[in-house]
Scaffold this active site. Structure first.
Site, PDB file in Angstrom:
ATOM      1  N   ARG A  54      20.585  44.952  10.401  1.00 20.40           N
ATOM      2  CA  ARG A  54      21.269  43.882  11.131  1.00 20.40           C
ATOM      3  C   ARG A  54      20.267  43.199  12.046  1.00 20.40           C
ATOM      4  NH1 ARG A  54      20.304  45.456  15.488  1.00 20.40           N
ATOM      5  NH2 ARG A  54      21.153  43.596  16.424  1.00 20.40           N
ATOM      6  N   GLY A  55      20.710  42.090  12.671  1.00 20.52           N
ATOM      7  CA  GLY A  55      19.788  41.306  13.486  1.00 20.52           C
ATOM      8  C   GLY A  55      19.229  40.203  12.589  1.00 20.52           C
ATOM      9  N   ALA A  56      19.266  38.974  13.100  1.00 23.16           N
ATOM     10  CA  ALA A  56      18.979  37.817  12.248  1.00 23.16           C
ATOM     11  C   ALA A  56      17.651  37.901  11.472  1.00 23.16           C
ATOM     12  CB  ALA A  56      19.060  36.547  13.082  1.00 23.16           C
ATOM     13  N   ARG A 100      26.606  38.001   5.144  1.00 21.37           N
ATOM     14  CA  ARG A 100      26.961  37.721   6.534  1.00 21.37           C
ATOM     15  C   ARG A 100      26.732  36.228   6.777  1.00 21.37           C
ATOM     16  NH1 ARG A 100      25.100  41.586  11.070  1.00 21.37           N
ATOM     17  NH2 ARG A 100      26.946  40.639  12.023  1.00 21.37           N
ATOM     18  N   GLN A 209      25.898  47.634  19.871  1.00 26.51           N
ATOM     19  CA  GLN A 209      24.468  47.528  19.563  1.00 26.51           C
ATOM     20  C   GLN A 209      23.612  47.703  20.815  1.00 26.51           C
ATOM     21  OE1 GLN A 209      26.837  45.460  18.494  1.00 26.51           O
ATOM     22  NE2 GLN A 209      26.340  44.465  16.557  1.00 26.51           N
ATOM     23  N   ASP A 250      21.245  34.034  16.574  1.00 28.34           N
ATOM     24  CA  ASP A 250      21.467  34.137  15.122  1.00 28.34           C
ATOM     25  C   ASP A 250      21.376  32.790  14.423  1.00 28.34           C
ATOM     26  OD1 ASP A 250      22.741  36.711  16.233  1.00 28.34           O
ATOM     27  OD2 ASP A 250      22.565  37.021  14.072  1.00 28.34           O
ATOM     28  N   ASN A 260      25.057  33.543  19.183  1.00 31.91           N
ATOM     29  CA  ASN A 260      24.582  34.927  19.332  1.00 31.91           C
ATOM     30  C   ASN A 260      25.819  35.820  19.462  1.00 31.91           C
ATOM     31  OD1 ASN A 260      22.221  36.693  19.596  1.00 31.91           O
ATOM     32  ND2 ASN A 260      22.961  37.091  21.659  1.00 31.91           N
ATOM     33  N   LYS A 261      25.608  37.108  19.562  1.00 33.07           N
ATOM     34  CA  LYS A 261      26.700  38.087  19.599  1.00 33.07           C
ATOM     35  C   LYS A 261      27.779  37.694  20.611  1.00 33.07           C
ATOM     36  CE  LYS A 261      27.029  40.922  17.473  1.00 33.07           C
ATOM     37  NZ  LYS A 261      27.814  40.782  16.244  1.00 33.07           N
TER      38      LYS A 261
HETATM   39  O1  MRU Z   1      25.931  41.534  14.409  1.00 33.18           O
HETATM   40  P1  MRU Z   1      24.480  41.788  14.669  1.00 33.18           P
HETATM   41  O2  MRU Z   1      24.215  43.123  15.258  1.00 33.18           O
HETATM   42  O3  MRU Z   1      23.633  41.493  13.458  1.00 33.18           O
HETATM   43  O4  MRU Z   1      24.165  40.701  15.761  1.00 33.18           O
HETATM   44  C1  MRU Z   1      22.871  40.580  16.196  1.00 33.18           C
HETATM   45  C2  MRU Z   1      22.725  39.709  17.371  1.00 33.18           C
HETATM   46  O5  MRU Z   1      23.629  39.053  17.834  1.00 33.18           O
HETATM   47  C3  MRU Z   1      21.366  39.638  17.909  1.00 33.18           C
HETATM   48  O6  MRU Z   1      21.405  39.264  19.245  1.00 33.18           O
HETATM   49  C4  MRU Z   1      20.610  38.608  17.124  1.00 33.18           C
HETATM   50  O7  MRU Z   1      20.549  38.865  15.766  1.00 33.18           O
HETATM   51  C5  MRU Z   1      19.344  38.403  17.767  1.00 33.18           C
HETATM   52  S1  MRU Z   1      17.970  38.170  16.774  1.00 33.18           S
HETATM   53  C6  MRU Z   1      17.007  39.526  17.018  1.00 33.18           C
END
Ligand code: MRU
Length: 357
Positions: A54-56, A100, A209, A250, A260-261
């Site tokens: 996970r994470g962009a 996603r 997270q 993201d 973002n989250k």
């Molecule tokens: O749902 P996730 O855990 O993939 O969400 C991730 C985030 O929101 C991060 O802040 C984002 O990807 C930042 S890039 C490193």
């Protein structure tokens, strides 16, 4: 990043077995550090969808390897016409993109890889392309660290070398990227240079997270940090306990709005109200110049069970309606600056276009 005595990236190709890609299973952290092997494009799809990765930036890197594995699968074994292989990979690529919807790095990486395949329909070429994409992503994160360090250095000198308190949301560290991180890259760099930093870590419900990954990463690297509930940030900001907020991203629009989250927007509002600088850190691969308004970003809606249960235990009455938006969009007007690999830019169209194109 080092874990114990070993240096890790969050994703790597197996040099001895060209059909295997390794990742760290993020669902198991912080309780177990387990390496997981992806052997097919379906494995990659499932790993992204189930959030083992996970994470962009990492989602993009994994998807790049997914296209490579798809090509390997469809071109090996039985005799396959080039056209058939191409069409089969394109179909897998479409499915990968749907794993996603919000993080634009996923579509960006898949399109890059299928573009390479069009001109070089060859497994070695695709392997080099995925490897190169990962190296570039790691380098972009390192540069975000270098650029973001400046704002922490400035805050540190304004405080006469006293501890700089940084609040972050979700996990935008090296686990979420190929290496270094986005929001956390400047923090690691500042800490490694001997600056006094301390991070307020939002737990980041519902998947936590922050508590599971960011707290683990920071402790692993020796960075002082404190875990807080998601709603505590406003109180800390009102009481002078936060010097700046740095979050990841993201997808950013051409106008500088940042998805973002979920919960990021509320932190930005609180920071704005309290005159606290709010930064989003992102590589140029996270800009989506085809959109320029917050409402144009698709926001992922996730399973109700993430909200109504914790580790399988119900925390809400049976039958209650649940809503679970995975992301929100922070409008550009609340953002002090975008920390990118190409420098820090203002969150407006002119600066974004100048930085990205
Ligand atoms: O749902 P996730 O855990 O993939 O969400 C991730 C985030 O929101 C991060 O802040 C984002 O990807 C930042 S890039 C490193």
């Amino acid at each position: 990043m080092k874990v114990g005595e070993r240096y890790y990236r969050s994703i790597w190709h197996d040099k001895a077995d060209r059909g295997s890609v390794h990742v760290i299973d993020q669902r198991r952290l912080p309780f177990a550090f387990e390496v997981m092997t992806l052997r097919s494009v379906s494995d990659v799809y499932d790993a992204i969808r189930e959030m083992a990765v996970r994470g962009a930036p990492l989602i993009g890197a994994a998807a790049a390897w997914g296209v490579y594995l798809s090509f390997l699968e469809h071109s090996s074994g039985k005799k396959n016409e080039t056209g058939n292989v191409y069409n089969a990979v394109i179909s897998d690529a479409q499915r990968l993109k749907s794993a996603r919807p919000t993080a634009v790095n996923l579509a960006w990486a898949v399109d890059y890889m299928t573009g390479v395949m069009k001109f070089f329909p060859d497994a070695d070429a695709l392997c080099r392309a995925a490897e190169g994409l990962c190296d570039e992503e790691a380098e972009r994160s390192r540069l975000i660290g270098v650029n973001g360090l400046r704002v922490i250095e400035a805050a540190s000198s304004m405080k006469g070398g006293e501890t700089v308190n940084i609040l972050t949301h979700c996990n935008a560290g090296w686990l979420a990227c190929v290496d270094y991180g986005t929001a956390l890259a400047p923090v690691y760099m500042a800490h490694d240079r001997g600056l006094k930093v301390h991070v307020w870590v939002d737990e980041t419900r519902p998947r936590n997270q922050g508590s599971r990954l960011t707290a683990w990463e920071l402790l692993n690297h020796g960075v002082p940090c404190t875990l807080i509930t998601d709603n505590a940030g406003g109180h800390l900001m009102q009481n002078g306990m936060v010097d700046m907020v740095i979050v990841g991203c993201d997808r950013a629009t051409a106008s500088g709005d940042v998805a973002n989250k979920t919960g990021t927007y509320l932190k930005a509002l609180a920071a704005f109200d309290n005159g606290i600088p709010f930064y989003s850190a992102l590589p140029v691969s996270t800009f989506d110049l085809s959109v320029d308004r917050p409402g144009q970003i698709e926001i992922e809606e996730r399973d109700a069970g993430e909200v109504s249960t914790i580790d399988g235990i119900r925390i809400a009455p049976d039958g209650v309606n649940v809503s679970n938006y995975g992301f929100d969009v922070t409008p550009a007007r609340l953002i002090t600056g975008l920390i990118t690999d190409r420098g820090i830019c203002r969150a407006d169209k002119e600066s974004v276009l100048k930085t990205v194109s």
